[in-house]
Design an enzyme around this catalytic site. Structure first.
Site, mmCIF file in Angstrom:
data_model
loop_
_atom_site.group_PDB
_atom_site.id
_atom_site.type_symbol
_atom_site.label_atom_id
_atom_site.label_comp_id
_atom_site.label_asym_id
_atom_site.label_seq_id
_atom_site.Cartn_x
_atom_site.Cartn_y
_atom_site.Cartn_z
ATOM 1 N N HIS A 283 4.097 -63.980 -97.557
ATOM 2 C CA HIS A 283 3.787 -63.715 -98.971
ATOM 3 C C HIS A 283 3.062 -64.900 -99.614
ATOM 4 O O HIS A 283 2.119 -64.735 -100.368
ATOM 5 C CB HIS A 283 5.081 -63.482 -99.775
ATOM 6 C CG HIS A 283 5.892 -62.318 -99.330
ATOM 7 N ND1 HIS A 283 7.129 -62.467 -98.749
ATOM 8 C CD2 HIS A 283 5.672 -60.975 -99.404
ATOM 9 C CE1 HIS A 283 7.645 -61.266 -98.491
ATOM 10 N NE2 HIS A 283 6.776 -60.347 -98.863
ATOM 11 N N MET B 86 6.400 -62.996 -89.689
ATOM 12 C CA MET B 86 7.340 -63.193 -90.795
ATOM 13 C C MET B 86 7.611 -61.872 -91.509
ATOM 14 O O MET B 86 6.700 -61.081 -91.734
ATOM 15 C CB MET B 86 6.778 -64.220 -91.768
ATOM 16 C CG MET B 86 6.719 -65.598 -91.140
ATOM 17 S SD MET B 86 6.878 -66.887 -92.355
ATOM 18 C CE MET B 86 6.861 -68.314 -91.262
ATOM 19 N N SER C 152 10.764 -60.153 -94.421
ATOM 20 C CA SER C 152 12.053 -60.317 -95.112
ATOM 21 C C SER C 152 13.172 -59.694 -94.285
ATOM 22 O O SER C 152 14.325 -60.098 -94.393
ATOM 23 C CB SER C 152 11.997 -59.660 -96.491
ATOM 24 O OG SER C 152 10.880 -60.131 -97.204
#
Lengths: 281, 281
Positions: free
Chosen positions: B37, B184, B186
Site C-alpha cells: 500500500h 505483501m 494484509s
C-alpha cells in the site's frame, strides 16, 4: 449549435466552460423530440449556462421483441427544435461509440426495477441506468432533466444517483399533454387514428381516479377496478398494468395514504403507452 | 493529516483544491497498510498535489463464508503510516455511510469477472466495482492507484473505467514482496509460522514458470502441471486455481504467445493467498 458525435470531442467542448464555472445542464433523450422534450430543454436553458441534449436510441434498454429498429429517428429535425428551445450542443453518438466491441459493464438498481415497467420489460432499466451513467461521466452535468411521464425511470435514476454518489442534481419536469390529454411520446407516432383516439382513455381514467380520491375513496382495489373498467371500454386497449403504489418504494398499497403514484401501461395494437399521476393523500 | 469519515465532508475538503487545478490521487485500500500500500501512496504523492487514501473494509466484496469480520483493522496505525508515505487525507467512512438502508445499486463487469477469482468468489468483483465507482464519484480523482498483486482486479477496473467513461487514469504499481518473495498482503497476518514458510512456494513456482518460458517452453499445460507439482510439495497448500491466461481477456491459453498472466490462488489452512506474474512472450 453543434451536433457532436464523438465522446472525446464532447468532453473537450465542455472543459473550458467548466473551468470558468459555467453550469451544465443535460437533457438525455432518444430523439424525435416533441413538446415534452422541449419543455425539459427550455427548463435546462433557464437554469444553466450550457445545455447538452443527448440524442441516442439506446439499444441496451430495448428487449429483443421491442421496437429498437422501428423507433422513430430524425436528428436534423431534432437539432433545429433543440436549438430553438435553447440547447448549446446535441450529443449524438453512434452505437459503436457508446458500446464498443466487448462492452460488458452495467449499472443496475436491483429492487425498484422489479416492478411495473421493470417487470414487463426485463433488462430495460439496466440499459437506462447504464447509458445515463455513461452520459453523466461524459458530460459531467450539474443538472440533468427527466420527464415525469417516465415516472419509474425518474425514481430509479434518483436512487442510482444517491446510491452511487453521482455528482448531479436530478430535475423532474411535468408531463406535457396533447389537447385531448394524451401524454406526449415519440411512440404516439405508431398509433393508427383509431388507436390514437382510444388512447385518450389513459388520461381520462387517471382524472377519474383523482376525482374518486378527492371525494374520499381510499381503497386501492376499488380505484384500480374502476380504472381497469374504464380502459376496457376501449376495444383496442390491452392492459399491461394498472398500479397504485407508494411513490417512494413503488410497493403496492392497499389503503391509500402519503405520496401515491398511479401508473398505467396499456397496449393499443402493438404500441405500449404509459401514463401516471402523483397524488398526495 | 485528517481522517475524514463523512462523504459530504470529504467532498467539501476537495472542492477548493480542484478549483485551483490541483491534481488528486486516490489510493483505495481496505486498510491494515503494508509496504505494498505504501508504495502506492508514495507513487500517488509523487504524481499528484493531493493524495486521498481510502480505508474501508468493503462488505459487498466478501462472500457470506469469507473473512469480512476477521479482516484486520487498525485505522490509527494506518493514518500514521499513510501520512509518512505522503497522504493528505484518510477517507474512512462507516458501512452505514457507504451503504445506507435500502441501498440497491451495483456496477458489474460481466465477462472478465466470470473466471479466476471471480469464479471462486461469486459477487466479489461486483462489490469491488461498486465501491470503487462510489469512491471515484466522491473523490473525483485524476488518478487512482492499484497494486498488481490483485491482477484481475486491475483488469476489471480498467475495463469498467473504459466502458462507463469514468474520468480517471488507472495506475497499476508492481507487487511488493517480503524478503522470501511472498507478496505483501494484509491477509498474511492470518498465517501460522508453518503456513507462512510454505506460502513462499507461490513466488518460487512463478519464478520457475518464468524460467521455463525463458528456456523456450510454450505449452501451457506443461507449465501449469509443473507449477501445480511444486505447490503440492507443501502439505498445507490447497490449490484454488493455477491459470495461464491472456492478459487482455483472461481467457485460457494453450500455446503461450503475446502478453500472458500467470495467476495463482492457493489456500494455506483457512487463508487464501494470490500471486501472479505478467510475461510477454
Amino acid at each position: 449549435m453543434e451536433v457532436i458525435t464523438r465522446i472525446d470531442t464532447m468532453r473537450e467542448k465542455l472543459i473550458s466552460s467548466r473551468q470558468v464555472g459555467q453550469k451544465i445542464g443535460l437533457v438525455p433523450t432518444m430523439g424525435f423530440l416533441h413538446d415534452g422534450h422541449l419543455s425539459l430543454i427550455r427548463k435546462a436553458a433557464q437554469e444553466n449556462d450550457i445545455v447538452v441534449v443527448s440524442v441516442f436510441v439506446n439499444p441496451t434498454q430495448f428487449g429483443p421483441q421491442e421496437d429498437y429498429e422501428e423507433y422513430p429517428r430524425n436528428v436534423e429535425r431534432d437539432a433545429l427544435l433543440a436549438e430553438e428551445a435553447g440547447a448549446t450542443f446535441i450529443f449524438h453518438p453512434s452505437v459503436e461509440e457508446m458500446y464498443p466491441e466487448n462492452y460488458e459493464t452495467y449499472v443496475e438498481v436491483t429492487d425498484l426495477t422489479k416492478v411495473l415497467c421493470g417487470r414487463s420489460r426485463p433488462g430495460h432499466f439496466r440499459g437506462v441506468t447504464t447509458v445515463v451513467t455513461k452520459l453523466f461521466n461524459i458530460i459531467q452535468p450539474d443538472r440533468a432533466y427527466f420527464g415525469q411521464k417516465d415516472a419509474q425511470q425518474t425514481i430509479v435514476i434518483q436512487k442510482m444517483v444517491r446510491d452511487l454518489n453521482q455528482n448531479v442534481k436530478i430535475c423532474v419536469c411535468p408531463i406535457v399533454r396533447e389537447k385531448d390529454g394524451i401524454a406526449m411520446s415519440s411512440r404516439n407516432t405508431y398509433l393508427t387514428n383509431e388507436e390514437r383516439m382510444q388512447a385518450a382513455v389513459l388520461h381520462k381514467s387517471l382524472e377519474m381516479a383523482q376525482k374518486m380520491i378527492d371525494e374520499g375513496e381510499r381503497d386501492a382495489k376499488t380505484i384500480t377496478k374502476a380504472i381497469e373498467k374504464q380502459i376496457c371500454t376501449m376495444e383496442k386497449a390491452y392492459i399491461d398494468y394498472v398500479a397504485l403504489v407508494s411513490l417512494h418504494n413503488l410497493q403496492p398499497l392497499t389503503v391509500l395514504s402519503g405520496d401515491i403514484l398511479i401508473a398505467l401501461a396499456v397496449k393499443f395494437g402493438a404500441t405500449r403507452l404509459i401514463d401516471n399521476v402523483i397524488i398526495t393523500v
